[in-house]
Enzyme design. Structure first.
Site, PDB file in Angstrom:
ATOM      1  N   ASN A  33      51.583  32.654  39.164  1.00 45.42           N
ATOM      2  CA  ASN A  33      51.758  33.598  38.436  1.00 45.42           C
ATOM      3  C   ASN A  33      50.264  34.292  39.662  1.00 45.42           C
ATOM      4  OD1 ASN A  33      51.880  35.804  37.425  1.00 45.42           O
ATOM      5  ND2 ASN A  33      50.451  35.202  35.667  1.00 45.42           N
ATOM      6  N   TRP A  34      51.348  35.241  40.319  1.00 48.73           N
ATOM      7  CA  TRP A  34      50.107  35.964  41.577  1.00 48.73           C
ATOM      8  C   TRP A  34      50.563  37.177  40.906  1.00 48.73           C
ATOM      9  CZ3 TRP A  34      53.680  35.477  46.840  1.00 48.73           C
ATOM     10  CH2 TRP A  34      54.248  34.320  46.943  1.00 48.73           C
ATOM     11  N   LYS A  35      50.249  37.589  40.041  1.00 48.20           N
ATOM     12  CA  LYS A  35      49.863  38.419  39.084  1.00 48.20           C
ATOM     13  C   LYS A  35      50.010  39.814  40.025  1.00 48.20           C
ATOM     14  CE  LYS A  35      47.325  36.346  35.853  1.00 48.20           C
ATOM     15  NZ  LYS A  35      45.628  35.934  34.760  1.00 48.20           N
ATOM     16  N   HIS A  67      52.835  37.866  29.055  1.00 47.89           N
ATOM     17  CA  HIS A  67      51.846  37.558  29.300  1.00 47.89           C
ATOM     18  C   HIS A  67      50.562  38.390  28.844  1.00 47.89           C
ATOM     19  CE1 HIS A  67      48.457  37.258  31.838  1.00 47.89           C
ATOM     20  NE2 HIS A  67      48.683  35.993  32.418  1.00 47.89           N
ATOM     21  N   GLU A  91      48.081  39.659  29.843  1.00 48.08           N
ATOM     22  CA  GLU A  91      47.922  41.562  30.463  1.00 48.08           C
ATOM     23  C   GLU A  91      48.636  41.890  30.143  1.00 48.08           C
ATOM     24  OE1 GLU A  91      47.402  39.266  33.872  1.00 48.08           O
ATOM     25  OE2 GLU A  91      45.724  38.298  33.817  1.00 48.08           O
ATOM     26  N   GLU A 102      48.114  30.580  26.837  1.00 44.35           N
ATOM     27  CA  GLU A 102      47.166  30.900  27.315  1.00 44.35           C
ATOM     28  C   GLU A 102      46.208  31.199  27.181  1.00 44.35           C
ATOM     29  OE1 GLU A 102      48.529  31.596  31.989  1.00 44.35           O
ATOM     30  OE2 GLU A 102      49.514  32.903  30.779  1.00 44.35           O
ATOM     31  N   GLY A 107      41.160  33.367  33.921  1.00 42.46           N
ATOM     32  CA  GLY A 107      40.825  34.364  35.383  1.00 42.46           C
ATOM     33  C   GLY A 107      39.064  33.995  34.721  1.00 42.46           C
ATOM     34  N   SER A 154      42.532  29.042  34.161  1.00 39.73           N
ATOM     35  CA  SER A 154      41.800  28.473  34.887  1.00 39.73           C
ATOM     36  C   SER A 154      42.149  26.650  35.362  1.00 39.73           C
ATOM     37  CB  SER A 154      40.035  28.723  34.227  1.00 39.73           C
ATOM     38  OG  SER A 154      39.831  30.042  33.560  1.00 39.73           O
ATOM     39  N   GLY A 206      47.094  31.052  37.962  1.00 40.01           N
ATOM     40  CA  GLY A 206      46.799  31.909  38.032  1.00 40.01           C
ATOM     41  C   GLY A 206      45.963  32.679  39.282  1.00 40.01           C
ATOM     42  N   GLY A 207      44.982  32.198  39.587  1.00 48.40           N
ATOM     43  CA  GLY A 207      44.034  32.317  40.654  1.00 48.40           C
ATOM     44  C   GLY A 207      44.179  31.518  41.439  1.00 48.40           C
TER      45      GLY A 207
HETATM   46  P1  13P Z   1      43.905  31.867  35.666  1.00 44.69           P
HETATM   47  O1  13P Z   1      44.649  30.512  36.583  1.00 44.69           O
HETATM   48  O2  13P Z   1      43.656  32.548  36.982  1.00 44.69           O
HETATM   49  O3  13P Z   1      42.700  32.106  34.771  1.00 44.69           O
HETATM   50  O4  13P Z   1      45.281  32.996  35.603  1.00 44.69           O
HETATM   51  C1  13P Z   1      45.750  32.411  34.082  1.00 44.69           C
HETATM   52  C2  13P Z   1      46.940  32.977  33.896  1.00 44.69           C
HETATM   53  O5  13P Z   1      46.786  34.467  33.125  1.00 44.69           O
HETATM   54  C3  13P Z   1      48.555  32.151  34.525  1.00 44.69           C
HETATM   55  O6  13P Z   1      49.122  33.399  34.152  1.00 44.69           O
END
Ligand code: 13P
Length: 256
Positions: free
Chosen positions: A10-12, A100, A102, A172, A178, A217, A238-239
């Site tokens: 997930n590149w956000k 998600h 967010e 999640e 993050g 993470s 994510g990251g």
């Molecule tokens: P991180 O891997 O950066 O913690 O993000 C997780 C995430 O929200 C994937 O959708």
């Protein structure tokens, strides 16, 4: 029941379409064909990158799937700024992340909204990745299982029985996203087993088929342990998905 793990990036809101093309090209160099024997892989760029990434995947016959990060529930209409599942389906999108944390926290998405989106995605022949997870306060007050159960029931409520069996749930925990703090493999397993039991109470035959990802993470160092748990069938990353080598090491978690 063997469930093929799904590793999703997930590149956000990161990477323009030039950078997106570079990342998928680097990723395809990092991964060999046999790396896909036992896992599925998806990348979820921002909407503005989708067409470029689709073209590269197609032209170079890359083996990972294209995914989106969100969509509207309606096919078309006066919804300024939104993108419909019908449009995504036309771009060979396979997986769409819905709900998600967010989007729930920053854009007010309720379980009802998420349920409508999940059903729309499935109706257009794509697979929804439905996200659930508790906040730190909810975990500390001992309510995590209750909260996540309500999210699972509410967010999957508009799917037909057949659609339910195909869905992907991503657990999640908000406090792990993050932050560099990962849920322990045992805690993640406990919640994922709980999610599977909730699905079983809705439709027993679906529970064994549904894939449940862990997200929060995830990195190359912790992926193998998380993925060794019996109810964890992949990762939503994510990251660490923004860097080809680190994402490839997560895809190859079995080699760790
Ligand atoms: P991180 O891997 O950066 O913690 O993000 C997780 C995430 O929200 C994937 O959708």
């Amino acid at each position: 029941m063997t469930r093929i793990p799904l590793i999703s990036g997930n590149w956000k809101m990161n990477l323009n379409h030039f950078e997106a093309i570079q990342l998928v090209q680097k990723l395809s160099y990092e991964l060999r064909n046999h790396d896909y024997d036992a896992v599925e892989v998806s990348v979820h760029p921002p909407f503005t990158d989708l067409r470029s990434v689709q073209t590269v995947i197609d032209a170079d016959r890359m083996l990972f799937h294209l995914g989106a990060q969100n969509c509207h529930a309606e096919d078309s209409g006066a919804f300024t700024g939104e993108v419909s599942p019908a449009m995504l389906g036309k771009m060979d999108v396979t997986f769409v992340i819905v709900g998600h944390s967010e989007r729930r926290a920053l854009f007010g998405e309720t379980n009802e909204v998420v349920a409508a989106k999940a059903a729309a995605v499935a109706t257009h022949g794509m697979t929804p990745i439905v996200c659930v997870g508790e906040t730190l306060e909810e975990r500390e007050s001992g309510d995590a299982q209750v909260i996540v159960e309500a999210q699972v029931r509410g967010s999957l409520s508009s799917l037909s029985g057949d659609q339910l069996a195909e869905v992907i749930v991503a657990y999640e925990p908000v406090w792990a996203i993050g932050t560099g703090v990962t849920a322990s493999a045992d805690d993640a397993q406990l919640m994922c087993a709980h999610i599977r039991s909730v699905i079983a109470s809705v439709r027993k035959s679906a529970a064994d088929k549904v894939r449940i990802q862990y997200g929060g993470s995830v990195n190359a160092a912790n992926a193998a342990e998380l993925m060794s748990m019996s109810d964890i069938d992949g990762a939503l990353v994510g990251g660490a998905s923004l860097e080809a080598a680190s994402f490839a090491r997560i895809v190859n978690f079995k080699d760790a």
